[in-house]
Design an enzyme around this catalytic site. Structure first.
Site, PDB file in Angstrom:
ATOM      1  N   SER A 160       1.480  -0.997   0.099  1.00  0.00           N
ATOM      2  CA  SER A 160      -0.067   0.122  -0.086  1.00  0.00           C
ATOM      3  C   SER A 160       0.937   1.445   0.236  1.00  0.00           C
ATOM      4  O   SER A 160       1.974   1.218   0.556  1.00  0.00           O
ATOM      5  CB  SER A 160      -0.721  -0.071   1.470  1.00  0.00           C
ATOM      6  OG  SER A 160      -1.285   1.498   2.008  1.00  0.00           O
ATOM      7  N   TYR A 186       0.087   0.187  10.166  1.00  0.00           N
ATOM      8  CA  TYR A 186      -0.441  -0.210   9.502  1.00  0.00           C
ATOM      9  C   TYR A 186       0.517   0.296   7.950  1.00  0.00           C
ATOM     10  O   TYR A 186       0.893  -1.412   6.963  1.00  0.00           O
ATOM     11  CB  TYR A 186      -1.706   0.406   8.840  1.00  0.00           C
ATOM     12  CG  TYR A 186      -2.267   0.466   7.449  1.00  0.00           C
ATOM     13  CD1 TYR A 186      -3.569  -0.780   6.821  1.00  0.00           C
ATOM     14  CD2 TYR A 186      -2.334   1.067   5.740  1.00  0.00           C
ATOM     15  CE1 TYR A 186      -3.391  -1.287   5.775  1.00  0.00           C
ATOM     16  CE2 TYR A 186      -2.226   1.049   4.548  1.00  0.00           C
ATOM     17  CZ  TYR A 186      -3.196  -0.498   4.570  1.00  0.00           C
ATOM     18  OH  TYR A 186      -3.589  -0.418   3.692  1.00  0.00           O
TER      19      TYR A 186
HETATM   20  P1  NDP Z   1     -11.719  -5.321   1.762  1.00  0.00           P
HETATM   21  O1  NDP Z   1     -11.730  -4.891   3.180  1.00  0.00           O
HETATM   22  O2  NDP Z   1     -12.956  -4.803   0.561  1.00  0.00           O
HETATM   23  O3  NDP Z   1     -11.169  -6.171   1.626  1.00  0.00           O
HETATM   24  C1  NDP Z   1     -10.704  -7.089   2.749  1.00  0.00           C
HETATM   25  C2  NDP Z   1     -10.590  -9.099   2.195  1.00  0.00           C
HETATM   26  O4  NDP Z   1      -9.808  -8.976   3.159  1.00  0.00           O
HETATM   27  C3  NDP Z   1     -11.537  -9.438   2.515  1.00  0.00           C
HETATM   28  O5  NDP Z   1     -11.645 -10.433   1.791  1.00  0.00           O
HETATM   29  C4  NDP Z   1     -11.212  -9.477   3.997  1.00  0.00           C
HETATM   30  O6  NDP Z   1     -12.397 -10.985   4.906  1.00  0.00           O
HETATM   31  C5  NDP Z   1     -10.082  -9.948   4.253  1.00  0.00           C
HETATM   32  N1  NDP Z   1      -9.603 -10.736   5.341  1.00  0.00           N
HETATM   33  C6  NDP Z   1      -9.404  -9.694   6.433  1.00  0.00           C
HETATM   34  N2  NDP Z   1      -8.710 -10.334   7.862  1.00  0.00           N
HETATM   35  C7  NDP Z   1      -8.460 -11.526   6.965  1.00  0.00           C
HETATM   36  C8  NDP Z   1      -7.854 -12.462   7.734  1.00  0.00           C
HETATM   37  N3  NDP Z   1      -7.909 -12.620   9.188  1.00  0.00           N
HETATM   38  N4  NDP Z   1      -8.447 -13.439   6.986  1.00  0.00           N
HETATM   39  C9  NDP Z   1      -8.722 -13.609   6.091  1.00  0.00           C
HETATM   40  N5  NDP Z   1      -8.666 -12.782   5.174  1.00  0.00           N
HETATM   41  C10 NDP Z   1      -8.990 -11.413   5.505  1.00  0.00           C
HETATM   42  O7  NDP Z   1     -10.231  -4.499   1.534  1.00  0.00           O
HETATM   43  P2  NDP Z   1     -10.049  -3.827  -0.156  1.00  0.00           P
HETATM   44  O8  NDP Z   1      -9.744  -4.991  -0.817  1.00  0.00           O
HETATM   45  O9  NDP Z   1     -10.013  -2.284  -0.528  1.00  0.00           O
HETATM   46  O10 NDP Z   1      -7.970  -4.610   0.559  1.00  0.00           O
HETATM   47  C11 NDP Z   1      -6.983  -6.303  -0.590  1.00  0.00           C
HETATM   48  C12 NDP Z   1      -5.217  -5.676  -0.126  1.00  0.00           C
HETATM   49  O11 NDP Z   1      -5.733  -4.289  -0.495  1.00  0.00           O
HETATM   50  C13 NDP Z   1      -5.615  -5.030   1.446  1.00  0.00           C
HETATM   51  O12 NDP Z   1      -3.930  -6.001   1.757  1.00  0.00           O
HETATM   52  C14 NDP Z   1      -5.369  -3.748   0.743  1.00  0.00           C
HETATM   53  O13 NDP Z   1      -4.205  -3.450   3.035  1.00  0.00           O
HETATM   54  C15 NDP Z   1      -4.947  -3.400   0.099  1.00  0.00           C
HETATM   55  N6  NDP Z   1      -4.769  -2.341  -0.437  1.00  0.00           N
HETATM   56  C16 NDP Z   1      -5.971  -1.538  -0.007  1.00  0.00           C
HETATM   57  C17 NDP Z   1      -6.674   0.057  -0.427  1.00  0.00           C
HETATM   58  C18 NDP Z   1      -7.359   0.619  -0.752  1.00  0.00           C
HETATM   59  O14 NDP Z   1      -7.426   1.711  -0.744  1.00  0.00           O
HETATM   60  N7  NDP Z   1      -8.419   0.106  -1.294  1.00  0.00           N
HETATM   61  C19 NDP Z   1      -5.001   1.288  -0.658  1.00  0.00           C
HETATM   62  C20 NDP Z   1      -3.921   0.126  -0.383  1.00  0.00           C
HETATM   63  C21 NDP Z   1      -3.504  -0.788  -0.203  1.00  0.00           C
HETATM   64  P3  NDP Z   1     -13.503 -10.420   5.428  1.00  0.00           P
HETATM   65  O15 NDP Z   1     -14.590 -10.160   4.616  1.00  0.00           O
HETATM   66  O16 NDP Z   1     -13.843 -12.011   5.683  1.00  0.00           O
HETATM   67  O17 NDP Z   1     -13.685  -9.443   6.281  1.00  0.00           O
END
Ligand code: NDP
Length: 307
Positions: A160, A186
């Site tokens: 990120s 983070y």
């Molecule tokens: P979301 O919150 O929409 O998706 C995150 C996903 O991670 C969900 O499916 C969630 O599951 C899962 N998750 C969280 N904790 C766990 C765990 N303990 N075990 C398994 N799965 C888990 O976020 P994004 O799609 O935005 O994020 C995806 C990635 O992109 C992340 O790594 C984030 O840090 C990165 N990112 C996103 C940005 C943004 O602006 N959106 C910017 C920079 C980086 P559940 O549905 O069960 O909660």
């Protein structure tokens, strides 16, 4: 330093754009955190390109719904759901142990951002470091032989732009001496995720496993639930389809054959900086997040933690 890798794509490109003409039939992929946001679109694009995709999710019922939707949208039935909680070492180990055969693509995408209070996860480590980094480190290690078997595997670590808010603070990974700050934690976890790709690539490139890392950009998803929603001004945001483009490019595009250990943003390699840019929309990676010595040191620290 080697020249920055440039692709024909840019910040407006989508996951569908970067997979045009790409054929992933016969390739097996895992996408962690594929119940929401960028992970779902990443899985969709890989499926649409013909891959077999495992949605590695902590809520299997939600995963099954996503899988049904993706089958309908892509016409590719080769999607299955595996239970994986990256914040739970037993779950990670069980998932890795249950995998058999070659693994061509591993997208370490699951993530949490900025829980307001200090929480602890794997082996007592700060929860974001534990979930975003340690869980994925253990998973990647657990799948090493499957990746090697693929003879040309890709590991993609979703970092990120938040990494610019903190290096890995080796002397206080878990906020035992400094006050907890959710954004700093983070940032540290996302620097660690970037370093995971740098060191995996250095160690495993000889086995055909190439690893890269990326910033997806600012996308309104479930991620911002602790921060009151995405605050980034509209013109700097991306759609989910654009947000998944860099992950999918690194996972699937033949253009990055032989490329590894690099940090991408907007589907291109980001330039290194020695200080955090003050303006929005600047593409940048902190030198500390791709530093080979940091990467090797963190790998060894994480191995010791998991021992
Ligand atoms: P979301 O919150 O929409 O998706 C995150 C996903 O991670 C969900 O499916 C969630 O599951 C899962 N998750 C969280 N904790 C766990 C765990 N303990 N075990 C398994 N799965 C888990 O976020 P994004 O799609 O935005 O994020 C995806 C990635 O992109 C992340 O790594 C984030 O840090 C990165 N990112 C996103 C940005 C943004 O602006 N959106 C910017 C920079 C980086 P559940 O549905 O069960 O909660």
């Amino acid at each position: 330093m080697s020249q920055l890798f440039q692709s024909p794509f840019d910040r407006n490109s989508t996951a569908s754009d970067v997979t045009k003409g790409v054929d992933l039939s016969g390739k097996r992929a895992i996408v962690t955190g594929a119940t929401s946001g960028i992970g779902v679109e990443t899985a969709r694009a890989l499926l649409a390109a013909g891959a077999q995709v495992t949605l590695a999710v902590r809520r299997p019922e939600a995963g099954e719904q996503v899988a049904a939707d993706l089958r309908a949208r892509t016409g590719n039935d080769a999607v299955r759901v595996g239970r994986l909680d990256v914040a739970d070492l037993d779950s990670v180990n069980a998932f890795a142990a249950s995998w058999s055969g070659a693994l061509h693509i591993l997208v370490n995408n699951a993530g949490i951002m900025m829980p307001p209070e200090l929480e602890r996860g794997i082996r007592g480590h700060e929860q974001q470091f534990a979930t975003n980094y340690l869980g994925h480190f253990a998973l990647t290690l657990g799948l090493h032989s499957a990746l090697a078997e693929a003879q040309g595997a890709r590991v993609v670590s979703v970092s990120s732009g938040g990494h610019l808010f903190s290096p890995v603070v080796f002397d206080d990974l878990d906020f035992r001496f400094r006050p907890y700050d959710a954004l700093t934690a983070y940032g540290q976890s996302k620097t660690a995720e970037a370093l995971l790709a740098v060191e995996a690539d250095r160690r495993w490139a000889g086995e055909g496993i190439r690893a890269n890392t990326l910033n997806p950009g600012a996308i309104a998803t479930g991620l911002q639930k602790h921060t009151g929603g995405l605050r980034t001004p509209e013109r700097y945001r991306k759609t989910i389809e654009q947000g998944a483009a860099t992950s999918v490019f690194l996972a699937a595009s033949p253009l990055v054959d032989g490329i590894g250990g690099r940090y991408f943003e907007d589907v291109n390699e980001a330039p290194q900086v020695d200080a955090r840019p003050t303006e929005l929309g600047v593409t940048a990676v902190a030198a500390y997040a791709v530093d080979p010595a940091n990467a090797e040191r963190l790998w060894n620290v994480a191995r010791d933690i998991l021992r």
